[in-house]
Scaffold this motif. Sequence first.
Motif, mmCIF file in Angstrom:
data_model
loop_
_atom_site.group_PDB
_atom_site.id
_atom_site.type_symbol
_atom_site.label_atom_id
_atom_site.label_comp_id
_atom_site.label_asym_id
_atom_site.label_seq_id
_atom_site.Cartn_x
_atom_site.Cartn_y
_atom_site.Cartn_z
ATOM 1 N N GLY A 154 24.590 17.915 -5.439
ATOM 2 C CA GLY A 154 25.605 18.094 -4.415
ATOM 3 C C GLY A 154 25.555 19.478 -3.797
ATOM 4 N N ASP A 155 25.340 20.496 -4.635
ATOM 5 C CA ASP A 155 25.225 21.861 -4.115
ATOM 6 C C ASP A 155 23.995 22.008 -3.239
ATOM 7 O OD1 ASP A 155 27.521 22.739 -5.269
ATOM 8 O OD2 ASP A 155 26.562 23.535 -7.061
ATOM 9 N N PHE A 156 22.911 21.357 -3.626
ATOM 10 C CA PHE A 156 21.693 21.430 -2.819
ATOM 11 C C PHE A 156 21.942 20.831 -1.441
ATOM 12 C CE2 PHE A 156 17.570 20.302 -1.203
ATOM 13 C CZ PHE A 156 16.716 21.308 -1.673
ATOM 14 N N LEU A 157 22.587 19.670 -1.390
ATOM 15 C CA LEU A 157 22.875 19.013 -0.116
ATOM 16 C C LEU A 157 23.778 19.888 0.745
ATOM 17 C CD1 LEU A 157 22.876 16.577 1.809
ATOM 18 C CD2 LEU A 157 24.746 15.615 0.452
ATOM 19 N N ALA A 158 24.812 20.485 0.134
ATOM 20 C CA ALA A 158 25.732 21.326 0.899
ATOM 21 C C ALA A 158 25.050 22.578 1.424
ATOM 22 C CB ALA A 158 26.927 21.710 0.014
ATOM 23 N N SER A 159 24.101 23.117 0.656
ATOM 24 C CA SER A 159 23.448 24.358 1.051
ATOM 25 C C SER A 159 22.369 24.150 2.107
ATOM 26 C CB SER A 159 22.826 25.039 -0.179
ATOM 27 O OG SER A 159 23.816 25.418 -1.096
ATOM 28 N N PHE A 160 21.587 23.064 1.976
ATOM 29 C CA PHE A 160 20.414 22.903 2.834
ATOM 30 C C PHE A 160 20.534 21.778 3.859
ATOM 31 C CE2 PHE A 160 18.788 24.965 -1.014
ATOM 32 C CZ PHE A 160 18.190 26.080 -0.436
ATOM 33 N N GLY A 161 21.607 21.000 3.795
ATOM 34 C CA GLY A 161 21.806 19.964 4.796
ATOM 35 C C GLY A 161 20.920 18.758 4.625
ATOM 36 N N GLU A 162 20.266 18.625 3.500
ATOM 37 C CA GLU A 162 19.477 17.441 3.187
ATOM 38 C C GLU A 162 19.445 17.277 1.680
ATOM 39 O OE1 GLU A 162 15.681 18.397 4.945
ATOM 40 O OE2 GLU A 162 14.903 19.164 3.056
ATOM 41 N N THR A 163 19.185 16.050 1.228
ATOM 42 C CA THR A 163 19.164 15.828 -0.212
ATOM 43 C C THR A 163 17.883 16.401 -0.798
ATOM 44 O OG1 THR A 163 18.025 13.684 -0.077
ATOM 45 C CG2 THR A 163 20.443 13.676 0.134
ATOM 46 N N LEU A 164 17.919 16.661 -2.097
ATOM 47 C CA LEU A 164 16.736 17.148 -2.779
ATOM 48 C C LEU A 164 15.619 16.108 -2.725
ATOM 49 C CD1 LEU A 164 15.332 19.312 -4.420
ATOM 50 C CD2 LEU A 164 16.459 18.422 -6.476
ATOM 51 N N LEU A 165 15.979 14.811 -2.773
ATOM 52 C CA LEU A 165 14.974 13.754 -2.680
ATOM 53 C C LEU A 165 14.264 13.805 -1.330
ATOM 54 C CD1 LEU A 165 13.700 11.309 -4.070
ATOM 55 C CD2 LEU A 165 15.479 9.879 -3.018
ATOM 56 N N GLN A 166 15.002 14.081 -0.271
ATOM 57 C CA GLN A 166 14.377 14.209 1.046
ATOM 58 C C GLN A 166 13.416 15.389 1.078
ATOM 59 O OE1 GLN A 166 18.145 14.322 3.235
ATOM 60 N NE2 GLN A 166 17.473 12.534 4.429
ATOM 61 N N THR A 167 13.807 16.487 0.475
ATOM 62 C CA THR A 167 12.936 17.669 0.452
ATOM 63 C C THR A 167 11.655 17.387 -0.319
ATOM 64 O OG1 THR A 167 14.847 19.147 0.594
ATOM 65 C CG2 THR A 167 12.783 20.102 -0.202
ATOM 66 N N LEU A 168 11.753 16.609 -1.393
ATOM 67 C CA LEU A 168 10.579 16.320 -2.216
ATOM 68 C C LEU A 168 9.666 15.268 -1.593
ATOM 69 C CD1 LEU A 168 12.260 16.193 -5.749
ATOM 70 C CD2 LEU A 168 10.994 18.095 -4.713
ATOM 71 N N ASP A 169 10.133 14.571 -0.571
ATOM 72 C CA ASP A 169 9.343 13.526 0.084
ATOM 73 C C ASP A 169 8.248 14.165 0.932
ATOM 74 O OD1 ASP A 169 8.282 11.379 1.414
ATOM 75 O OD2 ASP A 169 10.124 10.851 2.489
ATOM 76 N N LEU A 170 7.011 14.125 0.455
ATOM 77 C CA LEU A 170 5.911 14.778 1.169
ATOM 78 C C LEU A 170 5.651 14.158 2.528
ATOM 79 C CD1 LEU A 170 3.302 15.405 -1.681
ATOM 80 C CD2 LEU A 170 5.011 16.973 -0.735
ATOM 81 N N GLY A 171 6.110 12.922 2.758
ATOM 82 C CA GLY A 171 5.948 12.314 4.063
ATOM 83 C C GLY A 171 6.731 13.027 5.144
ATOM 84 N N ARG A 172 7.749 13.811 4.749
ATOM 85 C CA ARG A 172 8.541 14.557 5.718
ATOM 86 C C ARG A 172 8.033 15.977 5.906
ATOM 87 N NH1 ARG A 172 13.365 15.772 4.363
ATOM 88 N NH2 ARG A 172 14.386 15.499 6.394
ATOM 89 N N TRP A 173 7.005 16.368 5.170
ATOM 90 C CA TRP A 173 6.437 17.705 5.304
ATOM 91 C C TRP A 173 5.519 17.739 6.527
ATOM 92 C CZ3 TRP A 173 5.629 21.397 0.774
ATOM 93 C CH2 TRP A 173 6.662 21.268 -0.156
#
Length: 393
Positions: free
Chosen positions: A14-33
């Motif tokens: 929850g803190d990650f989502l609030a801080s970065f505006g996306e979920t940690l799962l989205q950040t880890l998705d290499l397809g979005r890199w």
Amino acid sequence: MADPLDDGELAGDGDFLASFGETLLQTLDLGRWAHGLDLEDIMRTFREQIGGAMRKEDVLRAAVRQELLPLLKTGPHAPKGAGVYHATEAQLRAVHDGYLFRGNVEAVNGRAVSHDTLALGITQLGIAAVGYGGSSGTFSQRLFRKEVTFQMDDPFKQAREYIEQREVRSRKAPRNKDSLSRLATRGIRTYAERAILAERLQAEWRIGMGNPLAYELITGSGYRTLLDASLEMLANLIDRQQKFVFVTDKLEHRGFLTLGHSLDTGEYAILETLESYGQEILEGWRYDDEGLAKASRFVQRYCPQVVMGLYRASNNSPPRLFYAHQEHVHFAVRIAMADSILRPEQGYPMLLDVASMTCHSVFGEDGFQGLVQDAYAQADPSLQYLNVRKMRR
């Protein structure tokens, strides 16, 4: 003090989502890199993010200035004289002419560099003291940590013990050098900067960096000898010297710095004493009984005498946190501001930067590593014990 790599600000998804505006799962998705380096797209994104953040800060700044700054005088921890003040051009010019450029102000800054191998650890500590009349001196210490120190009466048993000892140390601190190295680079350097400022300088006013009652000194970094020496030295600084100002260049106390952004050029605010800061240290650190008693007496007597505040030398520079003796706080902040307006785009005391550059020149890493490599080459032409590759940070 907590290691800078141990980020306690993020405690869950929850803190990650609030801080970065996306979920940690989205950040880890290499397809979005992104593939490759599209500078035009990167700069467009940077402009959007930075511009949006600055516009929000401007709205917040106006609200803070109008609603919150007037409340500083009556805050729950407000010391005598709390509130917002303005240093005039005439006052700062008087500091330039009567103190800074006459050599009546000196600053201290330090640097630590280390070399670490299986065979030997070397830490070099360097401190520089400077004023506008020239350098007041440089001071240095070199520590050599030799792991193999005993006579090998039973080589097999003792070699096995050293292998186990080194592995345990590595597992306990995989991202850092061990606690002795951290003590050297933090505790001893921090102590030496303040001790030199308090005991070796001749100028009427002294400038230091950070919090004068640094966390690693009030705790002793876990070493009673450092605790005892630090409390005695800091008592001397507060009781006898008094004419000091410390300025920080880090994003510490972000809530207070938000208040600072609402200040205009030449304004400064007196916030609170270090009483609550000292109590937090006492409650959060594990002292032995005697150490706790000594630290408690120190906090009770001396923390109320040191105040924390903010100043802004220029609207083009960020606000700065400062610390000073309560009896001299108004003149102390004028000393810091007068030195800071010499470079309005930085808004930071120039003498501290001059001291830092002196340390870099005299005690810099390149020169230190060059001496180390030369010594290794003379002692061991194969260089098998020299780790010359710099590790990824």
